[in-house]
Write an enzyme that holds these catalytic residues in place. Structure first.
Site, PDB file in Angstrom:
ATOM      1  N   ASP A 184      45.458  38.657  36.813  1.00 39.70           N
ATOM      2  CA  ASP A 184      44.545  39.484  36.037  1.00 39.70           C
ATOM      3  C   ASP A 184      45.033  40.939  36.106  1.00 39.70           C
ATOM      4  O   ASP A 184      46.229  41.189  35.937  1.00 39.70           O
ATOM      5  CB  ASP A 184      43.112  39.309  36.548  1.00 39.70           C
ATOM      6  CG  ASP A 184      42.067  39.871  35.601  1.00 39.70           C
ATOM      7  OD1 ASP A 184      41.728  39.182  34.621  1.00 39.70           O
ATOM      8  OD2 ASP A 184      41.592  40.988  35.834  1.00 39.70           O
ATOM      9  N   TYR A 311      39.351  49.291  32.744  1.00 39.67           N
ATOM     10  CA  TYR A 311      39.827  48.777  31.462  1.00 39.67           C
ATOM     11  C   TYR A 311      40.118  49.937  30.506  1.00 39.67           C
ATOM     12  O   TYR A 311      41.081  49.895  29.744  1.00 39.67           O
ATOM     13  CB  TYR A 311      38.781  47.855  30.842  1.00 39.67           C
ATOM     14  CG  TYR A 311      38.760  46.453  31.386  1.00 39.67           C
ATOM     15  CD1 TYR A 311      39.144  45.372  30.599  1.00 39.67           C
ATOM     16  CD2 TYR A 311      38.340  46.185  32.681  1.00 39.67           C
ATOM     17  CE1 TYR A 311      39.114  44.073  31.079  1.00 39.67           C
ATOM     18  CE2 TYR A 311      38.304  44.895  33.184  1.00 39.67           C
ATOM     19  CZ  TYR A 311      38.690  43.842  32.381  1.00 39.67           C
ATOM     20  OH  TYR A 311      38.666  42.567  32.866  1.00 39.67           O
ATOM     21  N   HIS A 364      42.185  30.818  36.281  1.00 39.66           N
ATOM     22  CA  HIS A 364      42.435  32.251  36.393  1.00 39.66           C
ATOM     23  C   HIS A 364      42.252  32.756  37.820  1.00 39.66           C
ATOM     24  O   HIS A 364      42.876  33.733  38.224  1.00 39.66           O
ATOM     25  CB  HIS A 364      41.482  32.971  35.445  1.00 39.66           C
ATOM     26  CG  HIS A 364      41.851  34.385  35.150  1.00 39.66           C
ATOM     27  ND1 HIS A 364      43.040  34.743  34.565  1.00 39.66           N
ATOM     28  CD2 HIS A 364      41.187  35.558  35.373  1.00 39.66           C
ATOM     29  CE1 HIS A 364      43.093  36.060  34.416  1.00 39.66           C
ATOM     30  NE2 HIS A 364      41.981  36.573  34.918  1.00 39.66           N
TER      31      HIS A 364
END
Length: 391
Positions: A184, A311, A364
């Site tokens: 990630d 982000y 993930h």
């Protein structure tokens, strides 16, 4: 007078009874939305499952027991770049050869919690049925704005800046050369460690290649690469609304998520289900206690807003940085339940890819979902680089 050298100090987390009672009171007072009949998970988090999870959180979840288990890890804090950074530093147990230091970088929505199951498998392989010669010294930091690390008061840090902090951390801990691994956002951080510290990072292992970036003529791509790029775009259109909010208006969402533990649980558990190899049943990959341990870390530290802001920082990274090719030896474990799975040709185009595997299970959050498989992937990939680091 020069600043004193950064000095790690032992860290012990302590949660007050008042904080837990406030959490339970908020959970019991949840104002539930309506939901269409039989909506299930099609519109987001399934309301029926969330009610069940919240009831368990309020009445039966034992945070002190989970906190004690996490406290058994050797945890520290150190000041780097003006921020207090929390990290696990677990040394190899009874190594039978050169010990390789390994920095593991987590992503969102998690923290050092992502690697809590795999740490003992990496530091003490001999005690878990594997070769003692594969023992690592393991370092697992919480990124700024996550877990027990400080939240930046100014602009959020991007993955390049975090990689720089991790390089400084490894210097403080006495490691001249080391390996890097992650998934990630942690995949990006590991990538920039390889790019910006090639004389120190012996090899990089990742479980994903991130969002594909290609500025050339798509006719140059193989059919598999074109399908990958197009598939990533389709995934972003169908599943990427959370990321768009994180990149553009994180503070708006943070108000509700930081105030409502039920809302926080809804935001996170939907991703745990969608991104794991669980076949639609989140509790095939995570128990309720495991789900709520990760979510409670976010609640008690108040880091949902600061974690989302990263982000925004990463969205501003220039294309030239995203397009750089990683030349240090790179390995990939592409798990079947991950989001968008890159083909071999893409990995060879963007990295000095020396090993790619496709494990049978995991998604993930592979280090947490399938810790034994993930540990073996790291042992096998880094085995040739132990003598390089020692030399």
């Amino acid at each position: 007078m020069p600043d004193a050298e950064p000095r790690p100090e032992p860290f012990i987390q302590e949660t007050s009874p008042e904080a837990l009672e406030d959490l339970r009171a908020r959970l019991r007072a949840t104002r539930w939305p309506d939901s269409p009949e039989d909506a299930g998970w099609s519109l987001g988090t399934d309301l029926g499952y969330l009610r069940e999870l919240v009831a368990y959180w309020a009445e039966d979840f034992d945070w002190p027991t989970q906190e004690a288990a996490l406290a058994a890890l050797p945890r520290f804090r150190v000041r780097l770049g003006g921020l207090g950074i929390h990290f696990v530093h677990a040394r190899a147990v009874a190594p039978a050869g050169p010990v390789l230091a390994l920095v593991l970088s987590h992503g969102w929505p998690d923290s050092f919690w992502r690697y809590s199951k795999v740490i003992p498998l990496l530091t003490d392989p001999g005690g878990h049925g594997a070769d003692p010669a594969d023992a690592f010294d393991v370092v697992v930091p919480d990124m700024p704005g996550y877990g027990y690390s400080d939240r930046p008061l100014g602009p959020p840090l991007d993955s390049i800046a975090v990689a720089g902090l991790w390089a400084e951390l490894m210097t403080v801990l006495g490691y001249d050369r080391f390996g890097a691994a992650g998934g990630d956002i942690g995949s990006h951080v590991s990538r920039y460690l390889g790019l910006d510290q090639p004389d120190r990072v012996v090899a990089v292992h990742r479980t994903d290649a991130g969002v594909p970036v290609f500025g050339g003529d798509r006719a140059e791509l193989t059919p598999e690469e074109r399908a990958y790029v197009e598939g990533a775009a389709a995934w972003g259109a169908a599943e990427g609304a959370y990321g768009a909010i994180h990149r553009t208006k994180p503070q708006t969402a943070a108000v509700g998520l930081n105030d409502s533990p039920a809302g926080l649980a809804a935001w996170i558990v939907e991703k745990l289900r969608a991104w794991s190899d669980c076949g639609g049943d989140v509790e095939r990959s995570f128990t309720k206690d495991e789900i709520l341990t990760g979510i409670t870390l976010y609640w008690l530290t108040g880091t949902i807003g600061s974690s989302m802001r990263m982000y925004r920082a990463n969205a501003a990274i220039p294309h030239a940085q995203l397009a750089r090719r990683v030349e240090v030896p790179s390995g990939f474990s592409v798990f079947p339940g991950d989001l968008v799975r890159p083909p071999r040709a893409w990995l060879e185009r963007t990295t000095n890819m020396v090993r790619m595997t496709e494990p049978a299970r995991g998604g993930h959050f592979a280090a947490f979902e399938e810790p034994e498989l993930y540990a073996e992937e790291l042992r096998a990939f880094f085995r040739p680089y132990r003598t390089v680091a020692a030399g």
